[in-house]
Scaffold this motif. Sequence first.
Motif, PDB file in Angstrom:
ATOM      1  N   GLN A   5      13.324  42.743 -38.528  1.00 54.19           N
ATOM      2  CA  GLN A   5      13.431  43.516 -37.736  1.00 54.19           C
ATOM      3  C   GLN A   5      12.134  44.572 -37.383  1.00 54.19           C
ATOM      4  O   GLN A   5      11.470  44.797 -36.306  1.00 54.19           O
ATOM      5  CB  GLN A   5      14.680  44.178 -37.140  1.00 54.19           C
ATOM      6  N   LEU A   6      11.778  45.093 -38.439  1.00 46.90           N
ATOM      7  CA  LEU A   6      10.843  46.003 -38.873  1.00 46.90           C
ATOM      8  C   LEU A   6       9.463  45.177 -38.332  1.00 46.90           C
ATOM      9  O   LEU A   6       8.413  45.903 -37.812  1.00 46.90           O
ATOM     10  CB  LEU A   6      10.821  46.617 -40.193  1.00 46.90           C
ATOM     11  N   ALA A   7       9.148  43.843 -38.986  1.00 41.75           N
ATOM     12  CA  ALA A   7       8.190  43.263 -38.893  1.00 41.75           C
ATOM     13  C   ALA A   7       7.975  43.034 -37.225  1.00 41.75           C
ATOM     14  O   ALA A   7       6.723  43.075 -36.778  1.00 41.75           O
ATOM     15  CB  ALA A   7       8.030  41.921 -39.502  1.00 41.75           C
ATOM     16  N   ASP A   8       9.077  42.834 -36.667  1.00 45.84           N
ATOM     17  CA  ASP A   8       8.954  42.370 -35.252  1.00 45.84           C
ATOM     18  C   ASP A   8       8.601  43.703 -34.326  1.00 45.84           C
ATOM     19  O   ASP A   8       7.753  43.477 -33.580  1.00 45.84           O
ATOM     20  CB  ASP A   8      10.231  41.816 -34.495  1.00 45.84           C
ATOM     21  N   ALA A   9       8.832  44.853 -34.648  1.00 45.10           N
ATOM     22  CA  ALA A   9       8.584  46.030 -34.315  1.00 45.10           C
ATOM     23  C   ALA A   9       6.953  46.108 -34.331  1.00 45.10           C
ATOM     24  O   ALA A   9       6.431  46.694 -33.466  1.00 45.10           O
ATOM     25  CB  ALA A   9       9.420  47.141 -34.577  1.00 45.10           C
ATOM     26  N   LEU A  10       6.602  45.861 -35.570  1.00 46.28           N
ATOM     27  CA  LEU A  10       5.126  46.089 -35.758  1.00 46.28           C
ATOM     28  C   LEU A  10       4.242  45.403 -35.138  1.00 46.28           C
ATOM     29  O   LEU A  10       3.122  45.594 -34.707  1.00 46.28           O
ATOM     30  CB  LEU A  10       4.977  46.262 -37.361  1.00 46.28           C
ATOM     31  N   THR A  59       1.734  38.529 -44.895  1.00 49.19           N
ATOM     32  CA  THR A  59       1.782  39.586 -45.565  1.00 49.19           C
ATOM     33  C   THR A  59       2.983  40.671 -44.914  1.00 49.19           C
ATOM     34  O   THR A  59       2.628  41.978 -45.494  1.00 49.19           O
ATOM     35  CB  THR A  59       0.553  40.502 -45.907  1.00 49.19           C
ATOM     36  N   ALA A  60       3.466  40.470 -43.869  1.00 51.20           N
ATOM     37  CA  ALA A  60       4.165  41.152 -43.404  1.00 51.20           C
ATOM     38  C   ALA A  60       5.220  41.931 -44.221  1.00 51.20           C
ATOM     39  O   ALA A  60       5.356  43.379 -44.099  1.00 51.20           O
ATOM     40  CB  ALA A  60       5.157  40.539 -42.219  1.00 51.20           C
ATOM     41  N   ARG A  61       6.128  41.150 -45.048  1.00 48.23           N
ATOM     42  CA  ARG A  61       7.192  41.928 -45.977  1.00 48.23           C
ATOM     43  C   ARG A  61       6.433  42.946 -46.856  1.00 48.23           C
ATOM     44  O   ARG A  61       7.011  44.195 -46.927  1.00 48.23           O
ATOM     45  CB  ARG A  61       7.739  40.745 -46.585  1.00 48.23           C
ATOM     46  N   GLY A  62       5.042  42.831 -47.489  1.00 47.67           N
ATOM     47  CA  GLY A  62       4.727  43.537 -48.223  1.00 47.67           C
ATOM     48  C   GLY A  62       4.068  44.825 -47.469  1.00 47.67           C
ATOM     49  O   GLY A  62       4.080  45.984 -48.074  1.00 47.67           O
TER      50      GLY A  62
END
Length: 596
Positions: free
Chosen positions: A44-49, A57-60
């Motif tokens: 969810q945080l990656a989608d918001a970003l 590399t989204a998780r990192g």
Amino acid sequence: MRFRILGPLEISGAGHTLTVTAARQRVVLSTLLLDANCVVSTAQLADALWDDAPPTTARGQVQICVSALRKTLTRLGLPDRIVTRPPGYLIEVADGDLDLHYFDRLVLAGQQALAESRLDDAAEALSAALALWRGTALAGVESPALRAAATRLDERRLAVTEDWLDVELHRGRHQHVVGELRELVATHPLRERLHAQHMRALSGAGRPAEALAAYRSARRVFLDELGLEPGGELRRLERAILTNARTDEPADDVQVSPPVPRLLPADPAELSGRDRPLAMLREALTIGDGAVPLVAISGPVGVGKSTLAVRAAHALAPAYPDGQLYLNLLDPDGRPVAPGAALERFLRALGLSGDAVPAGLDERAELYRDRIAGRRVLVVLDDVTHERQVLPLLPGATGAGVLVTSRRRLTGLTGARGVHLGPLDVADSVRLLATALGPPRLAADPTGATALARLCDGLPLALRIAAARLAARPHWTVAHLADRLRDEARRLDELTFGGLDVRARLATSYAALSPAARLLFRSLGALPEADLPLPLAGLLPGVRDEIVEDALEELVDAQLVDVGVDPTRYRLSGLIRLYAAERLAGDEPTIHAESA
């Protein structure tokens, strides 16, 4: 207040206020605060970003943002506020720490005061709620997903502003609000309620000519922009001004916008192998011109019915802007929640308080149907045990939708569309584990991952427990946990973690069985194989064949036994068979293996 999102994002602590300057940190912190005290997944945080297109590399990068935010909060004297909680993070916000929570509390207090005709108290509470706003919600936070959330917050602010203006008009403060209403009408020219309030304020302030001019201006806007004449309220006000009649109603008739309940649990992050049923739910629950859409998801314990329902409900939320009601119809002890108690919860969420909620079931059901009539509300009823629980909770008019989950197939719900969930296949099970743990850890041991998926019977509940245990023990390999689960005597012991427990879920289904079905279920635990050939007449000595057959069908209805491709053969999954064997070895009356 420590955190402010009703305007530019701000954090206060250690005697000063800080504005987060890093763009990505603003997005991450805002996303966490919108779901404060709930887990927000890394996905969810990656989608918001990155707006549904995250880089590899989204998780990192999310971890880097969270680490930086933790340091900032520590400097402000707010350490340990962001907690790692699989599959993501949670920000802990105490009572009074977040301006949005304080706003909600003040609005509710204002609505309760208004329901009791305490106009001064209502005006004070609503005015205090509006004073918390410092501009557009989350101003300066650049994220399409968050802008949609901010727009919803701004809409709530405007609705509360209209409520406050109604109260002020009924307190006789017409001249006091004329200027503010003039500005609001100019900013929101298609809000008919604001135009009506503007006319009432001008008329009440002794300026009828200006009130009529305001009507003509509103009429031009509606004709030019919409091709429509003004609604009945504006036309009624015009006639009242022309005939010198009163333009304000008695205080008891003050109209406020009804509360918009948002009762859904957090949107789950891990949903593997459910694209097709998710699409079916979204299509089936799209509001049309016909009857209220009703969908019932069924499936065995731990198969992910609730997860799918909550994910679908979040996806459908824009189609149901008047709110989403949610209730688990099994209490924490596994007992069914009575329909009357469920209706009381829903009526309070819809704005009723105190003695306004009737005592009787029929009266509550009637008032509930009246409250949501004509409103686009999605009702999610989770873990239903029987149709009797559902019927009083069904809306009576179009506009609403209903999504039900149950371990049984609720064939008695007229007009319901059924969606049955089965266990995940091995590939989807491994993908779910990878979502929770991260692909690298599973890629290091693909054989162990496959074995673990099979030992969990493809049940998302068991898979999530396994993933949570591995996440809490980074020194364990996937193969090590699989080896522990291979021991049938301890497998159910291994599948419990952090409040999740496969055995406890099975126990609630077992407790709901009739005595004959319990006896048959325990007896099945004595069989060495999961496949059950018919007939089963010899399995319960001294019990008539028809009773055994009825008990078997009850186990099928409870999703504890599956009918095979060959209808003459039945099957128990591995985990259910182990639970049956445990019940057989317990203190209850048993049928020994020799009897089988």
